[in-house]
Design a protein around this motif. Structure first.
Motif, PDB file in Angstrom:
ATOM      1  N   ARG A  43       0.855  -1.258   0.152  1.00 51.33           N
ATOM      2  CA  ARG A  43       0.029  -0.215  -0.020  1.00 51.33           C
ATOM      3  C   ARG A  43       0.709   1.027  -0.198  1.00 51.33           C
ATOM      4  O   ARG A  43       0.267   2.493  -0.169  1.00 51.33           O
ATOM      5  N   VAL A  56      -1.642  -1.238  -6.973  1.00 51.94           N
ATOM      6  CA  VAL A  56      -2.131  -0.772  -8.072  1.00 51.94           C
ATOM      7  C   VAL A  56      -1.924  -1.459  -9.285  1.00 51.94           C
ATOM      8  O   VAL A  56      -2.738  -1.827 -10.156  1.00 51.94           O
ATOM      9  N   LEU A 121     -12.887  -4.961  -8.563  1.00 49.28           N
ATOM     10  CA  LEU A 121     -12.855  -3.142  -8.887  1.00 49.28           C
ATOM     11  C   LEU A 121     -13.203  -2.736  -7.542  1.00 49.28           C
ATOM     12  O   LEU A 121     -12.799  -1.655  -7.015  1.00 49.28           O
ATOM     13  N   ARG A 125     -11.051  -0.694  -4.687  1.00 48.55           N
ATOM     14  CA  ARG A 125     -11.618   0.983  -4.505  1.00 48.55           C
ATOM     15  C   ARG A 125     -11.826   1.154  -3.180  1.00 48.55           C
ATOM     16  O   ARG A 125     -11.253   2.128  -2.560  1.00 48.55           O
ATOM     17  N   ASP A 129      -8.326   1.899  -1.662  1.00 47.36           N
ATOM     18  CA  ASP A 129      -8.354   3.122  -2.499  1.00 47.36           C
ATOM     19  C   ASP A 129      -7.553   3.119  -3.810  1.00 47.36           C
ATOM     20  O   ASP A 129      -6.699   4.195  -4.328  1.00 47.36           O
ATOM     21  N   VAL A 130      -7.786   2.089  -4.390  1.00 42.48           N
ATOM     22  CA  VAL A 130      -7.173   1.875  -5.875  1.00 42.48           C
ATOM     23  C   VAL A 130      -8.283   2.518  -6.862  1.00 42.48           C
ATOM     24  O   VAL A 130      -9.458   1.969  -6.755  1.00 42.48           O
ATOM     25  N   HIS A 131      -7.871   3.578  -7.447  1.00 40.32           N
ATOM     26  CA  HIS A 131      -8.610   4.161  -8.270  1.00 40.32           C
ATOM     27  C   HIS A 131      -9.109   3.452  -9.648  1.00 40.32           C
ATOM     28  O   HIS A 131      -8.590   2.566  -9.770  1.00 40.32           O
ATOM     29  N   LEU A 132     -10.358   3.642  -9.954  1.00 37.43           N
ATOM     30  CA  LEU A 132     -10.911   2.919 -11.147  1.00 37.43           C
ATOM     31  C   LEU A 132      -9.952   3.122 -12.618  1.00 37.43           C
ATOM     32  O   LEU A 132      -9.392   4.255 -12.416  1.00 37.43           O
ATOM     33  N   ARG A 134      -8.288   4.609 -15.621  1.00 32.12           N
ATOM     34  CA  ARG A 134      -8.622   5.911 -16.087  1.00 32.12           C
ATOM     35  C   ARG A 134      -9.106   5.868 -17.464  1.00 32.12           C
ATOM     36  O   ARG A 134      -9.881   6.575 -17.920  1.00 32.12           O
ATOM     37  N   THR A 215      -5.311   1.174 -17.174  1.00 33.44           N
ATOM     38  CA  THR A 215      -5.366   1.624 -15.676  1.00 33.44           C
ATOM     39  C   THR A 215      -4.860   3.286 -15.750  1.00 33.44           C
ATOM     40  O   THR A 215      -5.340   3.950 -14.994  1.00 33.44           O
TER      41      THR A 215
END
Length: 246
Positions: A43, A56, A121, A125, A129-132, A134, A215
Protein backbone atom coordinates in the motif's frame (compact mmCIF):
# COMPACT_ATOMS: atom_id res chain seq x y z
CA UNK A 1 -34.35 -18.46 -27.20
CA UNK A 2 -31.53 -19.66 -29.42
CA UNK A 3 -29.88 -23.05 -28.69
CA UNK A 4 -26.66 -21.20 -27.79
CA UNK A 5 -28.39 -19.02 -25.19
CA UNK A 6 -30.38 -21.92 -23.68
CA UNK A 7 -27.26 -24.05 -23.41
CA UNK A 8 -25.32 -21.16 -21.86
CA UNK A 9 -27.95 -20.74 -19.15
CA UNK A 10 -27.98 -24.48 -18.46
CA UNK A 11 -24.18 -24.69 -18.30
CA UNK A 12 -24.06 -21.75 -15.90
CA UNK A 13 -26.52 -23.43 -13.54
CA UNK A 14 -24.55 -26.67 -13.62
CA UNK A 15 -21.27 -24.85 -13.01
CA UNK A 16 -22.62 -23.03 -9.97
CA UNK A 17 -23.48 -26.37 -8.37
CA UNK A 18 -19.77 -27.20 -7.98
CA UNK A 19 -18.68 -25.24 -4.86
CA UNK A 20 -14.96 -26.09 -5.02
CA UNK A 21 -14.66 -25.14 -8.67
CA UNK A 22 -16.70 -21.99 -8.11
CA UNK A 23 -14.43 -20.96 -5.22
CA UNK A 24 -11.20 -21.20 -7.20
CA UNK A 25 -12.74 -19.75 -10.36
CA UNK A 26 -14.59 -16.81 -8.82
CA UNK A 27 -13.67 -16.23 -5.17
CA UNK A 28 -9.94 -16.94 -4.99
CA UNK A 29 -8.86 -13.78 -6.86
CA UNK A 30 -10.79 -11.34 -4.61
CA UNK A 31 -9.45 -13.11 -1.51
CA UNK A 32 -5.89 -12.89 -2.86
CA UNK A 33 -6.34 -9.17 -3.52
CA UNK A 34 -7.41 -8.65 0.10
CA UNK A 35 -4.40 -10.61 1.37
CA UNK A 36 -2.02 -8.58 -0.80
CA UNK A 37 -3.68 -5.33 0.22
CA UNK A 38 -3.14 -6.11 3.90
CA UNK A 39 0.65 -6.15 3.39
CA UNK A 40 1.90 -2.64 4.35
CA UNK A 41 4.56 -2.52 1.61
CA UNK A 42 1.87 -3.15 -1.04
CA UNK A 43 0.00 0.00 0.00
CA UNK A 44 3.06 2.30 0.22
CA UNK A 45 4.47 4.23 -2.75
CA UNK A 46 7.47 2.43 -4.27
CA UNK A 47 10.31 4.49 -5.72
CA UNK A 48 11.48 1.59 -7.92
CA UNK A 49 8.04 1.52 -9.52
CA UNK A 50 7.97 5.23 -10.23
CA UNK A 51 6.21 6.14 -7.02
CA UNK A 52 3.24 3.90 -7.79
CA UNK A 53 1.81 1.74 -5.03
CA UNK A 54 2.40 -1.97 -5.81
CA UNK A 55 -1.25 -2.82 -5.12
CA UNK A 56 -2.22 -0.67 -8.10
CA UNK A 57 0.04 -2.67 -10.42
CA UNK A 58 -0.97 -5.98 -8.90
CA UNK A 59 -4.71 -5.48 -9.38
CA UNK A 60 -4.49 -6.27 -13.15
CA UNK A 61 -2.26 -9.25 -12.31
CA UNK A 62 -4.86 -10.59 -9.87
CA UNK A 63 -7.54 -10.05 -12.53
CA UNK A 64 -5.46 -12.11 -14.96
CA UNK A 65 -4.90 -14.78 -12.31
CA UNK A 66 -8.64 -15.11 -11.72
CA UNK A 67 -9.22 -15.62 -15.43
CA UNK A 68 -6.36 -18.13 -15.66
CA UNK A 69 -7.67 -20.17 -12.71
CA UNK A 70 -11.12 -20.25 -14.28
CA UNK A 71 -9.78 -21.20 -17.71
CA UNK A 72 -7.11 -23.75 -16.77
CA UNK A 73 -8.81 -25.32 -13.77
CA UNK A 74 -12.58 -24.91 -13.69
CA UNK A 75 -13.40 -24.85 -17.39
CA UNK A 76 -11.00 -27.61 -18.45
CA UNK A 77 -12.08 -30.02 -15.73
CA UNK A 78 -15.76 -29.29 -16.31
CA UNK A 79 -15.74 -30.13 -20.02
CA UNK A 80 -13.27 -33.01 -19.70
CA UNK A 81 -15.41 -34.37 -16.88
CA UNK A 82 -18.41 -34.28 -19.18
CA UNK A 83 -16.54 -36.52 -21.62
CA UNK A 84 -15.44 -38.88 -18.85
CA UNK A 85 -18.98 -39.22 -17.48
CA UNK A 86 -20.54 -39.77 -20.89
CA UNK A 87 -22.43 -36.47 -20.93
CA UNK A 88 -20.86 -35.47 -24.23
CA UNK A 89 -21.76 -38.83 -25.74
CA UNK A 90 -25.41 -38.18 -24.97
CA UNK A 91 -25.20 -34.60 -26.27
CA UNK A 92 -23.86 -35.99 -29.53
CA UNK A 93 -27.32 -37.37 -30.32
CA UNK A 94 -28.83 -33.87 -30.10
CA UNK A 95 -28.57 -31.00 -32.62
CA UNK A 96 -25.88 -29.41 -30.41
CA UNK A 97 -22.62 -29.25 -32.35
CA UNK A 98 -19.10 -28.68 -31.06
CA UNK A 99 -19.19 -24.97 -31.88
CA UNK A 100 -22.47 -24.44 -30.00
CA UNK A 101 -21.22 -26.35 -26.95
CA UNK A 102 -17.84 -24.59 -26.89
CA UNK A 103 -19.53 -21.25 -27.56
CA UNK A 104 -21.85 -21.77 -24.58
CA UNK A 105 -18.87 -22.59 -22.35
CA UNK A 106 -17.06 -19.50 -23.59
CA UNK A 107 -20.05 -17.20 -23.00
CA UNK A 108 -20.66 -18.62 -19.52
CA UNK A 109 -17.03 -18.22 -18.49
CA UNK A 110 -16.79 -14.69 -19.88
CA UNK A 111 -19.94 -13.54 -18.10
CA UNK A 112 -18.80 -14.98 -14.76
CA UNK A 113 -15.33 -13.49 -15.18
CA UNK A 114 -16.92 -10.06 -15.65
CA UNK A 115 -18.74 -10.55 -12.34
CA UNK A 116 -15.42 -11.37 -10.66
CA UNK A 117 -13.85 -8.30 -12.27
CA UNK A 118 -16.58 -6.10 -10.79
CA UNK A 119 -15.92 -7.54 -7.33
CA UNK A 120 -12.17 -6.94 -7.69
CA UNK A 121 -12.65 -3.31 -8.76
CA UNK A 122 -15.05 -2.64 -5.90
CA UNK A 123 -12.76 -4.26 -3.32
CA UNK A 124 -9.75 -2.40 -4.67
CA UNK A 125 -11.55 0.93 -4.60
CA UNK A 126 -13.29 0.66 -1.24
CA UNK A 127 -10.70 -1.30 0.73
CA UNK A 128 -7.38 -0.05 -0.65
CA UNK A 129 -8.21 3.22 -2.43
CA UNK A 130 -7.26 1.87 -5.85
CA UNK A 131 -8.87 4.22 -8.35
CA UNK A 132 -10.91 2.84 -11.20
CA UNK A 133 -9.10 2.53 -14.54
CA UNK A 134 -8.67 5.93 -16.15
CA UNK A 135 -9.61 4.51 -19.54
CA UNK A 136 -12.43 2.14 -18.63
CA UNK A 137 -13.42 1.14 -22.22
CA UNK A 138 -9.83 0.09 -22.93
CA UNK A 139 -9.72 -1.81 -19.64
CA UNK A 140 -12.91 -3.70 -20.48
CA UNK A 141 -11.60 -4.44 -23.97
CA UNK A 142 -8.37 -5.79 -22.52
CA UNK A 143 -10.27 -7.91 -20.01
CA UNK A 144 -12.53 -9.40 -22.68
CA UNK A 145 -9.54 -10.24 -24.89
CA UNK A 146 -7.63 -11.82 -22.02
CA UNK A 147 -10.72 -13.83 -21.09
CA UNK A 148 -11.35 -14.92 -24.67
CA UNK A 149 -7.73 -16.01 -25.22
CA UNK A 150 -7.43 -17.90 -21.93
CA UNK A 151 -10.84 -19.54 -22.18
CA UNK A 152 -10.05 -20.61 -25.74
CA UNK A 153 -6.83 -22.16 -24.44
CA UNK A 154 -8.74 -23.88 -21.65
CA UNK A 155 -11.28 -25.24 -24.13
CA UNK A 156 -8.45 -26.56 -26.29
CA UNK A 157 -7.05 -28.48 -23.31
CA UNK A 158 -10.52 -29.79 -22.48
CA UNK A 159 -11.10 -30.82 -26.09
CA UNK A 160 -7.95 -32.95 -26.11
CA UNK A 161 -7.80 -34.26 -22.52
CA UNK A 162 -9.31 -37.74 -22.05
CA UNK A 163 -10.49 -37.06 -18.49
CA UNK A 164 -10.70 -34.43 -15.79
CA UNK A 165 -7.47 -35.44 -14.04
CA UNK A 166 -5.33 -35.10 -17.15
CA UNK A 167 -7.01 -31.77 -17.95
CA UNK A 168 -6.18 -30.54 -14.43
CA UNK A 169 -2.56 -31.68 -14.78
CA UNK A 170 -2.05 -29.90 -18.11
CA UNK A 171 -3.77 -26.79 -16.79
CA UNK A 172 -1.52 -26.70 -13.73
CA UNK A 173 1.61 -27.11 -15.85
CA UNK A 174 0.58 -24.11 -17.95
CA UNK A 175 -0.68 -21.95 -15.09
CA UNK A 176 2.61 -21.28 -13.32
CA UNK A 177 4.76 -20.24 -16.32
CA UNK A 178 1.92 -18.11 -17.67
CA UNK A 179 1.57 -16.36 -14.30
CA UNK A 180 5.34 -15.82 -14.17
CA UNK A 181 5.25 -13.97 -17.49
CA UNK A 182 2.18 -12.09 -16.24
CA UNK A 183 4.44 -10.58 -13.55
CA UNK A 184 3.15 -12.35 -10.45
CA UNK A 185 6.59 -13.10 -9.00
CA UNK A 186 8.75 -10.76 -11.09
CA UNK A 187 6.94 -7.57 -12.18
CA UNK A 188 7.14 -6.90 -15.90
CA UNK A 189 8.83 -3.58 -15.16
CA UNK A 190 11.80 -5.52 -13.74
CA UNK A 191 12.08 -8.12 -16.51
CA UNK A 192 15.07 -8.05 -18.86
CA UNK A 193 14.62 -7.68 -22.60
CA UNK A 194 14.34 -11.40 -23.38
CA UNK A 195 11.80 -12.14 -20.65
CA UNK A 196 9.79 -9.04 -21.54
CA UNK A 197 9.63 -10.07 -25.21
CA UNK A 198 8.43 -13.54 -24.28
CA UNK A 199 5.92 -12.00 -21.86
CA UNK A 200 4.54 -9.76 -24.62
CA UNK A 201 3.75 -12.86 -26.69
CA UNK A 202 1.94 -14.79 -23.95
CA UNK A 203 -1.78 -14.23 -23.35
CA UNK A 204 -1.36 -13.21 -19.71
CA UNK A 205 1.74 -11.07 -20.28
CA UNK A 206 0.07 -9.16 -23.10
CA UNK A 207 -3.16 -9.04 -21.12
CA UNK A 208 -1.66 -7.66 -17.92
CA UNK A 209 0.20 -4.97 -19.81
CA UNK A 210 -2.99 -4.02 -21.64
CA UNK A 211 -4.87 -3.74 -18.34
CA UNK A 212 -2.07 -1.73 -16.73
CA UNK A 213 -1.94 0.64 -19.71
CA UNK A 214 -5.70 1.19 -19.50
CA UNK A 215 -5.43 1.74 -15.74
CA UNK A 216 -2.87 4.49 -16.40
CA UNK A 217 -5.10 6.07 -19.05
CA UNK A 218 -3.51 4.71 -22.25
CA UNK A 219 -4.86 2.48 -24.97
CA UNK A 220 -3.13 -0.94 -25.06
CA UNK A 221 -0.30 -1.33 -27.53
CA UNK A 222 -1.41 -2.95 -30.84
CA UNK A 223 1.17 -5.73 -30.39
CA UNK A 224 -0.48 -6.83 -27.17
CA UNK A 225 -3.97 -6.72 -28.70
CA UNK A 226 -2.79 -8.70 -31.72
CA UNK A 227 -1.16 -11.29 -29.46
CA UNK A 228 -4.42 -11.76 -27.57
CA UNK A 229 -6.43 -12.02 -30.79
CA UNK A 230 -3.96 -14.55 -32.19
CA UNK A 231 -4.21 -16.77 -29.09
CA UNK A 232 -8.02 -16.57 -29.21
CA UNK A 233 -8.22 -17.41 -32.91
CA UNK A 234 -5.67 -20.22 -32.95
CA UNK A 235 -6.65 -21.91 -29.68
CA UNK A 236 -10.37 -21.50 -30.34
CA UNK A 237 -10.06 -22.85 -33.86
CA UNK A 238 -8.03 -25.86 -32.74
CA UNK A 239 -10.50 -26.54 -29.91
CA UNK A 240 -13.37 -26.71 -32.40
CA UNK A 241 -11.27 -28.72 -34.89
CA UNK A 242 -10.08 -31.42 -32.49
CA UNK A 243 -13.11 -31.56 -30.21
CA UNK A 244 -14.03 -35.15 -29.32
CA UNK A 245 -17.37 -36.32 -27.99
CA UNK A 246 -15.86 -39.49 -26.49
Amino acid sequence: MSPLFRLTVTETRLFLREPVVVFFALAFAPILLVVLGLIPSMRAANAELGGVRPIVLYLPIVVAMGIALFALSGLTQLLAGYREKGVLRRLRTTPVGPRVLLGAQLLMATALSLATLLVLLVVGRLAFDVHLPRLLPAFLLGHLLVAASMFALGLLIAALAPNGRSAAAVGSLLFFPLMFFAGLWLPRARMNGVLLTISDLTPLGAGVQSLQDATAGHWPHPIHLLALLAWTTVAGGLAARYFRWE
